[in-house]
Structure formats: C-alpha cells, structure tokens
Design a protein around this motif. Structure first.
Motif, PDB file in Angstrom:
ATOM      1  N   ARG A  21       0.850  -1.058   0.199  1.00 35.99           N
ATOM      2  CA  ARG A  21      -0.126  -0.068  -0.011  1.00 35.99           C
ATOM      3  C   ARG A  21       0.939   1.222  -0.195  1.00 35.99           C
ATOM      4  O   ARG A  21       1.701   1.256   0.696  1.00 35.99           O
ATOM      5  CB  ARG A  21      -0.801  -0.134   1.322  1.00 35.99           C
ATOM      6  CG  ARG A  21      -1.724   1.297   1.492  1.00 35.99           C
ATOM      7  CD  ARG A  21      -2.921   1.051   0.203  1.00 35.99           C
ATOM      8  NE  ARG A  21      -3.835   2.194   0.888  1.00 35.99           N
ATOM      9  CZ  ARG A  21      -4.033   3.674   0.710  1.00 35.99           C
ATOM     10  NH1 ARG A  21      -2.729   4.199   0.138  1.00 35.99           N
ATOM     11  NH2 ARG A  21      -5.063   4.143   1.013  1.00 35.99           N
ATOM     12  N   LYS A  23       1.948   4.204   1.235  1.00 39.42           N
ATOM     13  CA  LYS A  23       1.677   4.903   2.513  1.00 39.42           C
ATOM     14  C   LYS A  23       1.515   6.527   1.936  1.00 39.42           C
ATOM     15  O   LYS A  23       2.314   7.358   1.073  1.00 39.42           O
ATOM     16  CB  LYS A  23       2.557   4.994   3.418  1.00 39.42           C
ATOM     17  CG  LYS A  23       3.970   5.245   3.360  1.00 39.42           C
ATOM     18  CD  LYS A  23       4.792   5.349   4.555  1.00 39.42           C
ATOM     19  CE  LYS A  23       4.801   4.075   5.199  1.00 39.42           C
ATOM     20  NZ  LYS A  23       5.504   3.966   6.463  1.00 39.42           N
ATOM     21  N   TYR A  63      10.801   3.060   4.211  1.00 41.86           N
ATOM     22  CA  TYR A  63       9.833   3.174   5.224  1.00 41.86           C
ATOM     23  C   TYR A  63       9.815   4.398   6.236  1.00 41.86           C
ATOM     24  O   TYR A  63      10.910   5.343   6.324  1.00 41.86           O
ATOM     25  CB  TYR A  63      10.250   1.984   6.015  1.00 41.86           C
ATOM     26  CG  TYR A  63       9.984   0.696   5.278  1.00 41.86           C
ATOM     27  CD1 TYR A  63       8.706   0.219   5.027  1.00 41.86           C
ATOM     28  CD2 TYR A  63      11.122   0.095   4.895  1.00 41.86           C
ATOM     29  CE1 TYR A  63       8.754  -1.075   4.388  1.00 41.86           C
ATOM     30  CE2 TYR A  63      11.159  -1.022   4.206  1.00 41.86           C
ATOM     31  CZ  TYR A  63       9.875  -1.752   3.902  1.00 41.86           C
ATOM     32  OH  TYR A  63       9.896  -2.934   3.214  1.00 41.86           O
ATOM     33  N   ASP A  69      -0.038  -3.107   7.724  1.00 41.69           N
ATOM     34  CA  ASP A  69      -1.554  -2.781   8.299  1.00 41.69           C
ATOM     35  C   ASP A  69      -2.208  -3.921   8.383  1.00 41.69           C
ATOM     36  O   ASP A  69      -1.515  -5.234   8.349  1.00 41.69           O
ATOM     37  CB  ASP A  69      -2.164  -1.954   7.139  1.00 41.69           C
ATOM     38  CG  ASP A  69      -2.445  -2.716   5.916  1.00 41.69           C
ATOM     39  OD1 ASP A  69      -2.155  -4.009   5.817  1.00 41.69           O
ATOM     40  OD2 ASP A  69      -3.196  -2.107   5.034  1.00 41.69           O
ATOM     41  N   LEU A  75       3.310  -1.475   3.970  1.00 41.00           N
ATOM     42  CA  LEU A  75       3.073   0.068   3.899  1.00 41.00           C
ATOM     43  C   LEU A  75       4.656   0.737   3.762  1.00 41.00           C
ATOM     44  O   LEU A  75       5.505   0.679   4.456  1.00 41.00           O
ATOM     45  CB  LEU A  75       2.664   0.752   5.318  1.00 41.00           C
ATOM     46  CG  LEU A  75       1.328   0.036   5.699  1.00 41.00           C
ATOM     47  CD1 LEU A  75       1.069   0.824   7.151  1.00 41.00           C
ATOM     48  CD2 LEU A  75       0.226   0.673   4.563  1.00 41.00           C
ATOM     49  N   HIS A  77       6.761   3.768   1.172  1.00 42.62           N
ATOM     50  CA  HIS A  77       6.990   4.892   0.003  1.00 42.62           C
ATOM     51  C   HIS A  77       7.889   3.901  -0.990  1.00 42.62           C
ATOM     52  O   HIS A  77       8.644   3.357  -0.746  1.00 42.62           O
ATOM     53  CB  HIS A  77       7.982   6.075   0.312  1.00 42.62           C
ATOM     54  CG  HIS A  77       7.109   6.925   1.364  1.00 42.62           C
ATOM     55  ND1 HIS A  77       6.189   7.926   0.819  1.00 42.62           N
ATOM     56  CD2 HIS A  77       7.181   6.818   2.804  1.00 42.62           C
ATOM     57  CE1 HIS A  77       5.654   8.635   1.957  1.00 42.62           C
ATOM     58  NE2 HIS A  77       6.140   8.149   2.838  1.00 42.62           N
ATOM     59  N   GLN A  90       4.364   7.908  -5.101  1.00 45.55           N
ATOM     60  CA  GLN A  90       3.376   8.665  -4.291  1.00 45.55           C
ATOM     61  C   GLN A  90       3.567  10.184  -4.749  1.00 45.55           C
ATOM     62  O   GLN A  90       2.233  10.680  -5.066  1.00 45.55           O
ATOM     63  CB  GLN A  90       4.019   8.762  -2.808  1.00 45.55           C
ATOM     64  CG  GLN A  90       3.206   7.781  -2.082  1.00 45.55           C
ATOM     65  CD  GLN A  90       3.934   6.525  -2.016  1.00 45.55           C
ATOM     66  OE1 GLN A  90       5.159   6.226  -2.809  1.00 45.55           O
ATOM     67  NE2 GLN A  90       4.132   5.879  -0.747  1.00 45.55           N
ATOM     68  N   THR A 103      -2.650  10.454   5.486  1.00 49.10           N
ATOM     69  CA  THR A 103      -1.687  10.057   6.452  1.00 49.10           C
ATOM     70  C   THR A 103      -2.511   9.452   7.958  1.00 49.10           C
ATOM     71  O   THR A 103      -3.781   9.582   8.038  1.00 49.10           O
ATOM     72  CB  THR A 103      -0.823  11.113   7.111  1.00 49.10           C
ATOM     73  OG1 THR A 103      -1.656  12.407   7.429  1.00 49.10           O
ATOM     74  CG2 THR A 103      -0.208  11.790   5.938  1.00 49.10           C
ATOM     75  N   ASN A 107       1.875   6.986  10.559  1.00 45.74           N
ATOM     76  CA  ASN A 107       2.475   6.970   9.188  1.00 45.74           C
ATOM     77  C   ASN A 107       2.461   8.268   8.490  1.00 45.74           C
ATOM     78  O   ASN A 107       1.359   8.811   7.964  1.00 45.74           O
ATOM     79  CB  ASN A 107       1.694   6.038   8.391  1.00 45.74           C
ATOM     80  CG  ASN A 107       2.501   4.656   8.197  1.00 45.74           C
ATOM     81  OD1 ASN A 107       3.712   4.828   7.829  1.00 45.74           O
ATOM     82  ND2 ASN A 107       1.901   3.612   8.266  1.00 45.74           N
TER      83      ASN A 107
END
Length: 250
Positions: A21, A23, A63, A69, A75, A77, A90, A103, A107
């Motif tokens: 995912r 983040k 990270y 999660d 989770l 970048h 992102q 956010t 995170n």
C-alpha cells in the motif's frame, strides 16, 4: 524485487506475492469485489497510470512509521527507476491529481512534501481536482457536510472558537457546536499534537494565557478526514498533518 501487478491507484503487488500500500496517499477507489460499491471518479485512470509507471519494473521500498497494516499489506514509499533517476510513485500520483494525501498517526513521514504536491495539483485543477466529487468542502455548509457523512473529505473554513475540555480538543466552525461543523482531537492524541512546534505553543495556554488556543480564533484552516455526525458534522483528527493552516485570518 520487482512490481508484478497493480491492484488500484495506491496498491501494487510484488513478485514475491506481497501487496504494498503506497503510504501517505489515497487514490480513487475501485469496488474490488465489494458488493454495491461504486467506483469513484477517475479510479480506472489512477490504476492505469500507476501501472504505466510501475508494473514490471524494479522497486525500492522506503519506510517511515508503521511497516504493515491489519490487512497484511506492506506500507512503504515506493521508488522506481526511469531514465536513470528515482521516481517517487506517491509524489507522481499526487502531482498529476490522481490521489489525495492520506496520513495516519503512525504513518506521517514526508507529509509536508506530499501536501505541497497535492496543493499544486489542486491549484492547477489537475485530475481529481477538476471533479466535484473531490471538491474541498465549505465548513460553513453544515447541511451539505451532513449529507457526506461516512466519506473521506477535505473541509476548509475559519475557526470560530477552540477549547480543551476534559482533555479533548474542540475546534468549532460555527456559533452552535450542536449543529455546526466541529473538529475534535481525543485525549490520547493530544500528546501527538504537543510534539508539534506550532501546536505545542497553542496548547501551552493551559499555563500561559498569552499563548492559548484563543489564538486559533479567526484562523483559516483546511482539515482532512472521515466525516461523521455527532450533533453536527464532525471530523475526528489524530495528528497535526490533518490540519493545514491556509493563510491570513479573514
């Protein structure tokens, strides 16, 4: 590791089968098997763009905060290579108006950079920002906000009053807290706000009346989160990045 597939505009699959995912962002949602769920506007376009950027290529995961999660997803970048340079997925999705900043208390890494990209895309009416579904809502329109309860929304308005009551912070955007839009911060989350330089000063008003929450009165702010109804419309906020100070007082 390589990217083997794309689930939607903010979730991908690695060649080891793990889902990642992205983040810090929320792309328009697809049904993904949920009965009765209608795809949000530009959901297919967001998925297609992420696939164009990432599928089949090597990925570097970075990270900051929680690394997983409750659904078992990683989770992170995510960065990919293009023409010998790192591409931050992102940031591209935000810059092209295909996602919003999203956010969590655990995170929050790079939130300032992500918010800056979102603001630029919104100013240029790129992607989702040209669609009324994603419009920034008016805090003064309590009836309209009530109709959006249950949705993630961005709401902008002027703080009329602020108070810390039994450890809970209330930002009121109208004269009647029982019907107007309110932002609240729970007692457990106030500690996170005290770690932020600006909020630490505002919350010192408990001891120093010259630097209290009354300095929020008249401030123009933009708040993001899930809308609910508690008397009037409400967003419960857990961390400072959900509240942006948008400019001079009215």
């Amino acid at each position: 590791m390589r990217i083997a597939g794309i689930v939607d505009g903010d979730t991908l699959v690695l060649d080891n089968g793990r889902e990642v995912r992205l983040k810090g962002i929320q792309a328009p949602k697809l049904p993904l098997g949920r009965s009765g769920f209608e795809a949000w506007p530009l959901a297919e376009e967001a998925k297609a763009r992420l696939e164009e950027l990432a599928k089949g290529g090597p990925a570097q995961l970075r990270y900051g905060g929680a690394r997983g999660d409750r659904h078992g997803r990683i989770l992170a970048h995510v960065f990919v290579q293009e023409m010998g340079r790192d591409i931050w997925l992102q940031n591209v999705m935000l810059d092209e108006g295909l996602a919003r900043v999203y956010t969590f208390k655990d995170n929050r890494a790079c939130a300032a950079e992500l918010l800056a990209s979102e603001r630029m895309a919104r100013a240029g009416e790129r992607g989702i920002w040209a669609d009324p579904f994603y419009a920034v809502r008016d805090a003064a329109n309590a009836d309209g906000l009530n109709r959006l309860a249950g949705r993630f929304e961005i709401v902008e308005g002027t703080v009329q009053s602020a108070a810390l009551v039994r450890g809970r912070l209330y930002l009121n955007f109208g004269a009647d807290y029982r019907s107007d839009f309110t932002v609240t911060v729970g007692e457990r989350d106030i500690r996170v706000f005290r770690q932020d330089d600006r909020w630490a000063v505002l919350l010192q008003g408990e001891q120093d009346r010259s630097r209290g929450l009354e300095h929020l009165n008249g401030e123009r702010v933009r708040v993001r989160g899930w809308l609910s109804r508690n008397n009037g419309p409400e967003i419960v906020v857990t961390h400072p990045e959900q509240i942006e100070f948008t400019g001079p007082r009215d």
